[in-house]
Design a protein around this motif. Sequence first.
Motif, short mmCIF file in Angstrom:
data_model
loop_
_atom_site.label_atom_id
_atom_site.label_comp_id
_atom_site.label_asym_id
_atom_site.label_seq_id
_atom_site.Cartn_x
_atom_site.Cartn_y
_atom_site.Cartn_z
N LYS A 97 -6.44 -2.68 0.80
CA LYS A 97 -7.63 -2.00 0.29
C LYS A 97 -7.17 -0.79 -0.52
N ILE A 98 -7.57 -0.75 -1.78
CA ILE A 98 -7.12 0.35 -2.66
C ILE A 98 -7.97 1.59 -2.36
N THR A 99 -7.26 2.68 -2.01
CA THR A 99 -7.99 3.90 -1.60
C THR A 99 -7.93 5.00 -2.66
N SER A 100 -6.90 5.00 -3.50
CA SER A 100 -6.86 6.00 -4.58
C SER A 100 -5.94 5.53 -5.70
N ALA A 101 -6.02 6.21 -6.82
CA ALA A 101 -5.21 5.83 -7.99
C ALA A 101 -4.58 7.09 -8.57
N ARG A 102 -3.30 6.98 -8.82
CA ARG A 102 -2.57 8.08 -9.45
C ARG A 102 -2.03 7.54 -10.76
N ASN A 103 -2.61 7.92 -11.88
CA ASN A 103 -2.26 7.34 -13.17
C ASN A 103 -2.20 5.83 -13.07
N TRP A 104 -1.01 5.23 -13.19
CA TRP A 104 -0.96 3.77 -13.18
C TRP A 104 -0.40 3.21 -11.86
N ILE A 105 -0.35 4.05 -10.83
CA ILE A 105 0.10 3.57 -9.52
C ILE A 105 -1.07 3.69 -8.53
N LEU A 106 -1.23 2.65 -7.73
CA LEU A 106 -2.33 2.64 -6.78
C LEU A 106 -1.82 2.99 -5.39
N ALA A 107 -2.71 3.52 -4.55
CA ALA A 107 -2.38 3.73 -3.14
C ALA A 107 -3.41 3.00 -2.31
N GLY A 108 -2.99 2.52 -1.13
CA GLY A 108 -3.95 1.76 -0.32
C GLY A 108 -3.56 1.65 1.13
N LYS A 119 12.71 6.74 2.94
CA LYS A 119 12.38 8.16 3.10
C LYS A 119 10.97 8.37 3.62
N THR A 120 10.02 7.62 3.04
CA THR A 120 8.61 7.89 3.35
C THR A 120 8.02 6.90 4.33
N GLY A 121 8.68 5.76 4.52
CA GLY A 121 8.12 4.71 5.37
C GLY A 121 6.99 3.96 4.68
N LEU A 122 6.71 4.34 3.42
CA LEU A 122 5.62 3.66 2.69
C LEU A 122 6.10 2.29 2.22
N LEU A 123 5.18 1.35 2.23
CA LEU A 123 5.50 0.03 1.68
C LEU A 123 5.08 0.03 0.21
N ASN A 173 0.27 -7.20 -11.70
CA ASN A 173 1.53 -6.47 -11.86
C ASN A 173 1.39 -4.95 -11.80
N VAL A 174 0.39 -4.47 -11.06
CA VAL A 174 0.25 -3.03 -10.87
C VAL A 174 0.90 -2.68 -9.53
N ILE A 175 1.65 -1.57 -9.52
CA ILE A 175 2.36 -1.18 -8.30
C ILE A 175 1.39 -0.50 -7.32
N VAL A 176 1.51 -0.87 -6.05
CA VAL A 176 0.67 -0.27 -5.00
C VAL A 176 1.59 0.27 -3.91
N ASP A 177 1.39 1.54 -3.54
CA ASP A 177 2.07 2.12 -2.38
C ASP A 177 1.07 2.14 -1.24
N PHE A 178 1.49 1.79 -0.05
CA PHE A 178 0.50 1.75 1.04
C PHE A 178 1.17 1.88 2.41
N HIS A 179 0.34 2.29 3.37
CA HIS A 179 0.78 2.31 4.76
C HIS A 179 0.53 0.92 5.33
N GLY A 180 1.48 0.39 6.07
CA GLY A 180 1.27 -0.94 6.62
C GLY A 180 2.42 -1.35 7.49
N ASN A 181 2.47 -2.64 7.73
CA ASN A 181 3.45 -3.21 8.65
C ASN A 181 4.76 -3.56 7.92
N PRO A 182 5.87 -2.90 8.27
CA PRO A 182 7.14 -3.18 7.56
C PRO A 182 7.56 -4.65 7.64
N ASP A 183 7.06 -5.37 8.65
CA ASP A 183 7.40 -6.80 8.75
C ASP A 183 6.77 -7.61 7.62
#
Length: 469
Positions: free
Chosen positions: A453-464, A423-427, A434-444
């Motif tokens: 590179k961690i850019t923000s944190a939402r409770n216990w999920i990271l974004a990068g 849906k989002t194309g996010l990886l 064992n912390v989950i990270v959502d990020f923009h990147g290469n689907p391959d």
Amino acid sequence: MSDMIPVRTQEQYVRDVAEIMAIRARGAAPKALVHTYGCQQNVADSEKIKGLLEQMGFSFTEKEEEADLILFNTCAVREHAEDRVFGNVGALKNVKRRHPSLIIALCGCMTEQEHIAEKLRVSFPFVNLVFGTHVIHKLPELLFSTLTDGHRVFARGDDSEDRRIVEGLPVHRDGDIRAWLTVMYGCNNFCSYCIVPYVRGRERSRAPEAILSEFKGLVAAGYRDITLLGQNVNSYGKTLENPVSFAALLRMLDEVPGDYRIRFMTSHPKDATRELIDTIAGGTHISHHLHLPFQSGSDRVLREMNRGYTSAQYLALVDYAKRKIPDLSLTSDVIVGFPGETYPEFQDTVSLIRQVEFTSLFTFLYSPRVGTRAAKMPDPVPAEEKSKWFRELCAAQEEIAARRCAAMVGTVQRVLVEECREKTGLLTGRTDGNVIVDFHGNPDSVGAFADIKITSARNWILAGEQITK
Ligand code: SF4
């Protein structure tokens, strides 16, 4: 002439079930729906069950209406989980009415309990096959009886099964990035609230050679995150003819060349040694992640639970681990509302989580299990009060997790990329801790490690953002 009945081999049962099912499915491949409740050990067991079913010609479906066999692999750890299973089994009655040749089977921890087997026998007459955790390897024989004997089959392990480890079963793994590898079965600890020793039997360790061989196969097949499983992995090897410590097993596996991570669970604090911590610290592939269930911060409650350590001993071990492995990620299990627990004792638990600062916690409201010592203890605190404590603990942990995640913003984490969300194309992937990270990147990158590179944190999920392609 001898009237002895020839003993059928596993291969014959596999072949015969495949033939019968092919006839019933009118030449098409029969389909099985396997639903797993509970812990990773159950997931690993289901992968063996699916391996055996695959040998018998089954393919797999998620749709009840398509299935020729529906199998629930059940969990007995909490009453709520058991109620859910009964509800879901009850709902199958209508499916069976529409599809009378459907085989309904139940296995797992629930079915090892006599009162549950009895309830299934009496109140769920449309269930064809019920078998326990000790006889999974006999599935071809049990299915053959179900299909040919014309009566329902109930099978639980006897004493000899309790001691057996059957190697070489086929495994149908659900994923191709993360894998579960059982190193031992059962538990000897008899924590007073826990049903596991009654339903999974005493500790039995697999031979290190068998584990090493399966492990090498997983690495060669490209698995990147391999979790070693056991109810109490720190007891690994004690019952082998030539005892081997769990730390020694870890070192042996860690020497296998390749790009992968090793995790393990569950570690019992009373058996976790400095040798284990030193091994994690000195390892090449061993994750800096330790799941170390403390259950309660109150020494009186820990004694009543029969856990075998005090909160001070637990904290001393954690202190040693943090000194040796500064980036260690600690996770744990906690029980709220153990019989007789008081609010000040519960506060000891809150205080312990604040001292340790866990990355995440699995929090459970105490659930009485028939046959355990704790189920007979007086339990005067009302359920609503326990729920209030539970919410208080979760709020405290959320605050800790959010703080820990926020501290990771700006760092670069090595993440195993597990999935690209449609849906989002996010990886999405997991850090070593064992912390989950959502990020923009290469689907391959799915299936590989990437630096994020961690850019923000939402409770216990990271974004990068991915910085290596
Ligand atoms: S260590 Fe305790 S809680 Fe864990 S499985 Fe064994 S008896 Fe249950």
